[in-house]
Design a protein around this motif. Structure first.
Motif, PDB file in Angstrom:
ATOM      1  N   ALA A 380       0.832  -1.202   0.000  1.00  0.00           N
ATOM      2  CA  ALA A 380       0.000   0.000   0.000  1.00  0.00           C
ATOM      3  C   ALA A 380       0.862   1.246   0.000  1.00  0.00           C
ATOM      4  N   ARG A 381       0.334   2.298  -0.624  1.00  0.00           N
ATOM      5  CA  ARG A 381       1.042   3.581  -0.639  1.00  0.00           C
ATOM      6  C   ARG A 381       0.791   4.359   0.645  1.00  0.00           C
ATOM      7  N   ASP A 382      -0.444   4.389   1.091  1.00  0.00           N
ATOM      8  CA  ASP A 382      -0.811   5.219   2.243  1.00  0.00           C
ATOM      9  C   ASP A 382      -1.441   4.353   3.327  1.00  0.00           C
ATOM     10  N   HIS A 383      -0.623   3.569   3.948  1.00  0.00           N
ATOM     11  CA  HIS A 383      -1.078   2.648   4.999  1.00  0.00           C
ATOM     12  C   HIS A 383       0.145   2.355   5.864  1.00  0.00           C
ATOM     13  N   PRO A 384      -0.017   2.204   7.181  1.00  0.00           N
ATOM     14  CA  PRO A 384       1.149   1.925   8.026  1.00  0.00           C
ATOM     15  C   PRO A 384       1.944   0.710   7.580  1.00  0.00           C
ATOM     16  N   PHE A 385       1.263  -0.357   7.164  1.00  0.00           N
ATOM     17  CA  PHE A 385       1.956  -1.556   6.674  1.00  0.00           C
ATOM     18  C   PHE A 385       0.901  -2.469   6.079  1.00  0.00           C
ATOM     19  N   PHE A 386       0.980  -2.684   4.777  1.00  0.00           N
ATOM     20  CA  PHE A 386       0.030  -3.547   4.072  1.00  0.00           C
ATOM     21  C   PHE A 386       0.793  -4.165   2.910  1.00  0.00           C
ATOM     22  N   ILE A 387       1.468  -5.288   3.167  1.00  0.00           N
ATOM     23  CA  ILE A 387       2.356  -5.904   2.180  1.00  0.00           C
ATOM     24  C   ILE A 387       2.054  -7.392   2.070  1.00  0.00           C
ATOM     25  N   GLY A 388       1.963  -7.854   0.839  1.00  0.00           N
ATOM     26  CA  GLY A 388       1.739  -9.279   0.596  1.00  0.00           C
ATOM     27  C   GLY A 388       2.721  -9.822  -0.411  1.00  0.00           C
ATOM     28  N   MET A 389       3.098 -11.074  -0.228  1.00  0.00           N
ATOM     29  CA  MET A 389       3.995 -11.770  -1.157  1.00  0.00           C
ATOM     30  C   MET A 389       3.309 -13.017  -1.693  1.00  0.00           C
ATOM     31  N   GLN A 390       3.478 -13.294  -2.968  1.00  0.00           N
ATOM     32  CA  GLN A 390       2.895 -14.487  -3.561  1.00  0.00           C
ATOM     33  C   GLN A 390       3.612 -15.757  -3.108  1.00  0.00           C
TER      34      GLN A 390
END
Length: 419
Positions: A380-390
């Motif tokens: 995410a660009r504007d979020h404290p932390f929102f990351i996913g990996m395939q």
């Protein structure tokens, strides 16, 4: 020497676990034997990704973490002429012809010495015992698991166990992490995620008194009840998995994290449900979903590998270790600091037609495969932390070297708890 280690457990997470500790103590090699695990009872029983691009019992993660696992080449007795080989035998899940007696006959026919061992429970610990003498193998008479399921042959009070955070339930805590999965599934079926989270918490020096780890079964998360069930959580971990019944609950958990600003990390299936949740919010419809769950979904967020021309490759199933190309300037690039290899196990990929909608919603594609066609990570660009990996970063974690993504997630959750 050929070591045969019998363990009566039929739990996927226990497959080869004590045998791996023995192999580590002997500086030997673990040689997996065939097993037929119950994938109806444990959908993620055979989800460990091997280096030779296959899938194996999920309990082999323990041997991988110890560095004793090797892909079988030839036969074990022949290899045991050159070095010590440890073979895990689980009678309750083994096929015909793979009993200890059968292995011993094969070894005797090649004049290879055999030591037959058995795993026995001793109170809240386990021991590996020599069947011929009835005595425990030195150093393996008190094998235990910590709160994150990680095995150790260290005696009670040893430093490696004392540092492991204790999980508390229902007590006041300054850090709360929700793992969206049943506790039984995480401990007994696929143990890698919980172990990797423990590695990251250790590295962050999270004190036992400040941790509340909630196992939230995805089937319990209703559309209206998810916010209340996840209220007070400082971080949400969405694991991978083969059980598609988990998808609706994962999507609801991801949606809650997206809208509330709660740090979220997604692993494989978790990345897919994160992207799906954001698209549902952005497009204003719940008709966005995974083709793997509903082949007739109106807006497919993830499609079969070859279903979206031009095809990324001829592969229908991407399994094994691969490199990903991470976007310069992304948060993920900073987190990984040059570590771009990952293990993968998926048959579906992000629908390229929805890329503009995903970007407009505030979620960037920050990694792709070598072909540039398969999305390997989002943030995410504007979020404290929102990351996913395939892929599966949890399978690359060890007690002393946690995967950077999970360590970054723990740091983000701790920062959220401090606010």
């Amino acid at each position: 020497m050929l070591y045969l280690v019998e363990d009566d457990s039929d739990l996927p997470a226990r497959y080869g676990a004590l045998a791996a500790l023995l192999a580590d103590a002997l500086h030997a090699t673990l040689w997996p034997a065939p097993a037929a695990l119950d994938e109806a009872r444990f959908p993620d029983a055979v989800q460990f990704v091997t280096r030779d691009r296959g899938l194996a019992p999920s309990g082999l993660i323990w041997a991988e973490r110890l560095g004793v696992l090797r892909a079988p080449c030839g036969d074990a007795p022949a290899a045991a002429r050159e070095r010590d080989i440890v073979v895990p035998l689980h009678p309750r899940v083994m096929g015909d012809g793979v009993s200890a007696a059968a292995w011993r006959r094969q070894a005797d026919g090649q004049d290879v010495p055999v030591r037959h061992c058995r795993v026995l429970r001793a109170g809240d610990a386990w021991r590996v015992v020599d069947v011929a003498t009835g005595l425990a193998i030195p150093g393996l008479d008190d094998c235990r698991q910590d709160d994150f399921g990680r095995w150790s042959a260290a005696p009670p009070g040893a430093d490696s166990l004392r540092r492991a955070p204790r999980i508390v339930h229902g007590e006041p805590a300054r850090l709360c992490i929700a793992l969206i999965g049943s506790e039984a599934g995480q401990r007994e079926g696929y143990p890698a995620t919980l172990a990797a989270l423990g590695d990251a918490l250790d590295a962050a020096r999270i004190d036992s008194a400040t941790l509340d780890l909630r196992f939230v079964a995805p089937g319990t998360l209703s559309p209206a009840g998810a916010p209340a069930a996840l209220a007070g959580c400082d971080g949400i971990l969405l694991p991978g998995g083969a059980d598609m019944r988990a998808v609706p609950g994962q999507v609801r958990a991801a949606r809650h994290g997206w809208l509330s600003g709660t740090p979220v990390v997604g692993l494989c299936l978790g990345m897919q449900t994160m992207a799906t949740a954001v698209l549902q919010v952005a497009l204003g419809t719940d008709d966005v979903g995974l083709t793997e769950v509903d082949a007739n979904v109106r807006v497919p967020s993830f499609v079969p590998m070859r279903a979206d021309p031009p095809a990324a490759s001829e592969e229908r199933h991407r399994v094994g270790e691969h490199r990903m190309q991470v976007v310069d300037g992304s948060h993920l690039r900073t987190i990984l600091d040059g570590e771009h290899g990952l293990r993968y196990n998926h048959r579906y990929r992000f629908n390229a037609a929805l890329h503009p909608a995903l970007t407009a919603a505030g979620l960037n594609v920050v990694a792709r495969d070598d072909s540039g066609q398969i999305v390997d990570a989002i943030e995410a660009r504007d979020h404290p932390f929102f990351i996913g990996m395939q892929g599966h970063p949890e399978q690359s974690s060890t007690r002393h070297r946690p995967h950077p993504l999970l360590r970054a997630f723990v740091d983000a959750a701790r920062a959220a708890a401090a606010r």
